[in-house]
Write an enzyme that holds these catalytic residues in place. Structure first.
Site, PDB file in Angstrom:
ATOM      1  CE  LYS A 191      -2.537   3.340   1.972  1.00  0.00           C
ATOM      2  NZ  LYS A 191      -1.941   4.699   1.501  1.00  0.00           N
ATOM      3  CD  GLU A 267      11.905  -0.182  11.042  1.00  0.00           C
ATOM      4  OE1 GLU A 267      12.361   1.037  11.739  1.00  0.00           O
ATOM      5  OE2 GLU A 267      12.060  -1.110  11.350  1.00  0.00           O
ATOM      6  CB  CYS A 302      12.618   8.424   9.302  1.00  0.00           C
ATOM      7  SG  CYS A 302      13.581   7.314   8.349  1.00  0.00           S
ATOM      8  CD  GLU A 399       9.674  12.847  11.823  1.00  0.00           C
ATOM      9  OE1 GLU A 399       8.477  12.629  11.859  1.00  0.00           O
ATOM     10  OE2 GLU A 399      10.716  11.868  11.225  1.00  0.00           O
TER      11      GLU A 399
END
Ligand code: NAP
Ligand code: MG
Length: 503
Positions: A191, A267, A302, A399
Site C-alpha cells: 500500500k 518504523e 526519518c 519532527e
C-alpha cells in the site's frame, strides 16, 4: 550522482510506464468502486494521473489472492534456490529499468534525479541481490536433547504480509519490505502512500515479470483511512510492516488489537542528534556530513540529524561553516542532474515546514540561513539553519521533516549526551570525535537503533535499521534481522524410540 544528461532525462520523462490501477493476482484492475485519486508532481504542482482508490472490496480481493497463492505453495514452499533465482532476475530488471523508474519517482515525489538514481539503480538493486542470496543461506537449528528426542527449530514464512509505505522513499521502502518478505516466502500486499503510488505499482509488475507467481505480490494504491485501515483491520493478514509517522504506527497497533492480533512491525519518526565534541576536526568532511544529515532528501528523512549538538567552544565556527554550505545548495528542478534539494511533498507539507520555521524564530532561535520558499510553482523550501536552539523549543522536540538544521550549543560530553537523549524518539545519532573511547561510551549510552561515528550513514543492506522508543517496534529493516518480521518459528519435537527397539 547520475550520469543521465538533461536530454536523456527529458526523453525518458516523455514515455514513463505510468500504471494507474491496482495490481492484484498478476493483473491490473480498477478499484471496485470506480473511485480514483490524483497524484501530483510536487516540483510543478501539475497533475500526473488519476489512480485507483482501493477500498475494502479491493483489499478483500487482494488478500484472497495472496492467501490462495500462499496456500498453493508455488512461492511459499518453493525451493529457496528458486526464490533466489527469481529475486536475482528482479534485481536485473530493476537495474535495466532504473532510469525510467528514477525519473518516474522524481516526478511523483519531487526528489532529485541523482538521489532517485542512487536509491533505485544502486540500493534497490543491491537489496534484491542480497536477500536473493540470503534465501538459500538461512538455516534452522537443532536443540540439544537426550537420545530420546530430536528437536528441530524451523523457520516458516509467516503468511500474508501487508506493507504500508511512506512517501519520502517510496520505491526504496517498498523494496526493503518486498525483498525481505519474498525471500522469506510470504505473499505481499503493498500500500503506497497516496502522494506517491506510481513506482510501487510498477514494482509489482516487474516482480511478476521476473517470475513471482500471481497473487504473491499485489499493489493497492489508496488512502490511509480507507485502504490502510482496511489492511490493518483485515482478519486474514498475518503481518503488517509499516513505515511512517509515529501517530499512524500507533493506529496499526490498535487495528491489530481490535482485529486478529496480527504481528505489527513499525518504523517511524525521529528527532535525531548530530553530536560534535570539542576535539572533533571541523574539516570539510564533517561539514559535508552535517549538512547531508539534515538536508538529504530535502530533510524529508526519518533519520534526519536535525538537532546538531555542538560543543560551545566550536559552535561559532561550526555555524558559520554550515551556513555557508547551506547557502551553496542548488535547490529547484528535481530532474536537473545538478540539483541537490528538491521539493516538499505537498503544498500543505511545505506550509507545515514554514510554520516550524516561524515557530523557531518566535521562540528565540536565531535564523542564519534560508527560512524562505522559492519563487517557483513547486513546493520548495530553502535549506535553513538556526543557531542558539535550546532543548525546550518546539523545533528541538518535534519532527519537522523539512530542510531545517538547528545548532544546540553544549558545555561538555555529559551535557551533549543529556541533550541528545532528551527526546521521545530513538532512531539514529551521529557522533564526531577523534577520541575512540569517547565515541564508544557515547554510542553505548544513546538509546537508538543506529549510531554513526565520524560520518553520517544509515549503514547498508547488511546492517539492521530501526528505532528505540517512539521511533519503532522491535522489528528491524535490513540485515538478516529483517527476515524476523516475515517468519514464524516452529519447534518440531520428535520422540525417538529406544535403540534396543531398532537394533
Ligand atoms: P504517514 O502519514 O504515517 O503515512 C504512512 C502510511 O500510512 C501511508 O501509506 C498512509 O497513507 C498510511 N496511513 C495514513 N493514515 C492512516 C490511517 N489512519 N490508517 C492506516 N493507514 C494510514 O507517514 P508519511 O507522512 O507518509 O511519512 C513520513 C513519516 O514516516 C515520518 O514520520 C518519517 O519519520 C517516517 N519514516 C520512517 C522511516 C523509518 O524507517 N523509520 C522511513 C521513512 C519515513 P496515506 O498516504 O494515504 O495517508
Ligand atoms: Mg505525487
Amino acid at each position: 550522482m547520475t550520469e543521465l544528461s538533461k536530454s536523456e532525462i527529458a526523453e525518458i520523462a516523455g514515455k514513463l510506464p505510468i500504471r494507474t490501477r491496482a495490481f492484484i493476482d498478476g493483473e491490473y484492475h480498477p478499484a471496485a468502486s470506480g473511485q480514483t485519486f490524483a497524484t501530483v508532481n510536487p516540483a510543478t504542482g501539475e497533475h500526473i494521473a488519476d489512480v485507483a482508490h482501493c477500498g475494502g472490496e479491493d483489499v478483500d480481493r487482494a488478500v484472497r489472492a495472496a492467501r490462495r497463492a500462499f496456500d498453493g505453495g508455488a512461492w511459499s514452499r518453493a525451493a529457496p534456490e528458486h526464490r533466489k533465482e527469481v529475486l536475482l532476475k528482479l534485481a536485473d530488471l530493476v537495474r535495466a529499468h532504473a532510469a525510467e523508474i528514477a525519473v518516474m519517482e522524481s516526478t511523483d515525489v519531487g526528489k532529485t534525479i541523482s538521489d532517485a538514481m542512487d536509491e533505485i539503480g544502486g540500493e534497490a538493486v543491491s537489496y534484491f541481490q542480497w536477500y536473493a542470496e540470503l534465501a538459500d543461506k538461512t538455516f534452522g537449528k537443532v536443540a540439544t536433547t537426550g537420545e530420546d528426542a530430536l528437536a528441530l527449530i524451523v523457520k516458516e514464512p509467516a503468511g500474508v504480509a501487508a506493507a504500508v509505505l511512506p512517501w519520502n522513499f517510496p520505491f526504496l521502502m517498498a523494496v526493503w519490505k518486498v525483498a525481505t518478505a519474498l525471500a522469506a516466502g510470504c505473499s505481499v500486499i503493498l500500500k503506497p502512500a497516496e502522494q506517491t503510488p506510481l513506482t510501487t505499482i510498477y514494482l509489482a509488475e516487474l516482480a511478476t515479470e521476473a517470475g513471482v507467481p500471481p497473487g504473491v505480490i499485489n499493489a493497492l494504491p489508496g488512502l490511509g483511512e480507507t485502504t490502510g485501515q482496511a489492511l490493518g483491520r483485515h482478519g486474514d493478514i498475518d503481518v503488517i510492516s509499516f513505515t511512517g509517522s509515529t501517530e499512524v504506527g500507533g493506529y496499526f497497533m490498535r487495528y491489530a488489537g481490535e482485529s486478529n492480533l496480527k504481528s505489527v512491525g513499525l518504523e517511524m519518526g525521529g528527532k535525531s542528534p548530530f553530536i560534535v565534541l570539542d576535539d572533533a576536526d571541523l574539516d570539510d568532511d564533517l561539514i559535508e556530513h552535517a549538512a547531508l544529515s539534515a538536508f538529504w532528501n530535502a530533510g524529508q528523512n526519518c533519520s534526519a540529524n536535525m538537532r546538531q549538538i555542538v560543543d560551545a567552544r566550536r559552535a561559532g565556527e561550526y555555524v558559520e561553516r554550515v551556513t555557508a554550505r547551506a547557502n551553496a545548495y542548488k535547490v529547484g528542478d528535481p530532474l536537473d542532474p545538478e540539483t541537490e534539494i528538491g521539493a516538499m511533498i505537498t503544498s500543505e507539507h511545505r506550509d507545515v515546514v514554514m510554520g516550524y520555521i516561524e515557530k523557531g524564530r518566535a521562540e528565540g532561535a536565531r535564523l542564519v540561513a534560508g527560512g524562505a520558499t522559492l519563487d517557483a510553482p513547486g513546493y520548495f523550501v530553502r535549506p535553513t539553519v538556526f543557531d542558539g536552539l535550546t532543548p525546550d523549543m518546539t523545533i528541538s522536540r518535534e519532527e519537522i521533516f523539512g530542510p531545517v538544521l538547528g545548532v544546540l550549543p553544549v558545555r561538555n560530553f555529559d551535557e551533549a549526551l543529556a541533550v541528545a537523549n532528551d527526546t521521545d524518539y530513538g532512531l539514529h545519532a551521529t557522533v564526531f570525535t577523534r577520541d575512540i573511547d569517547r565515541a564508544i561510551h557515547m554510542a553505548r549510552r544513546l538509546p537508538c537503533g543506529t549510531v554513526a561515528v565520524n560520518g553520517f550513514t544509515e549503514g547498508d543492506v547488511k546492517t539492521p535499521f530501526g528505532g528505540y522508543k517512539r521511533s519503532g517496534s522491535m522489528a528491524r529493516e535490513n540485515g538478516v534481522e529483517a527476515l524476523d518480521q516475515y517468519v514464524q518459528t516452529k519447534t518440531i519435537w520428535i520422540s525417538v524410540g529406544a535403540m534396543d527397539a531398532v537394533s
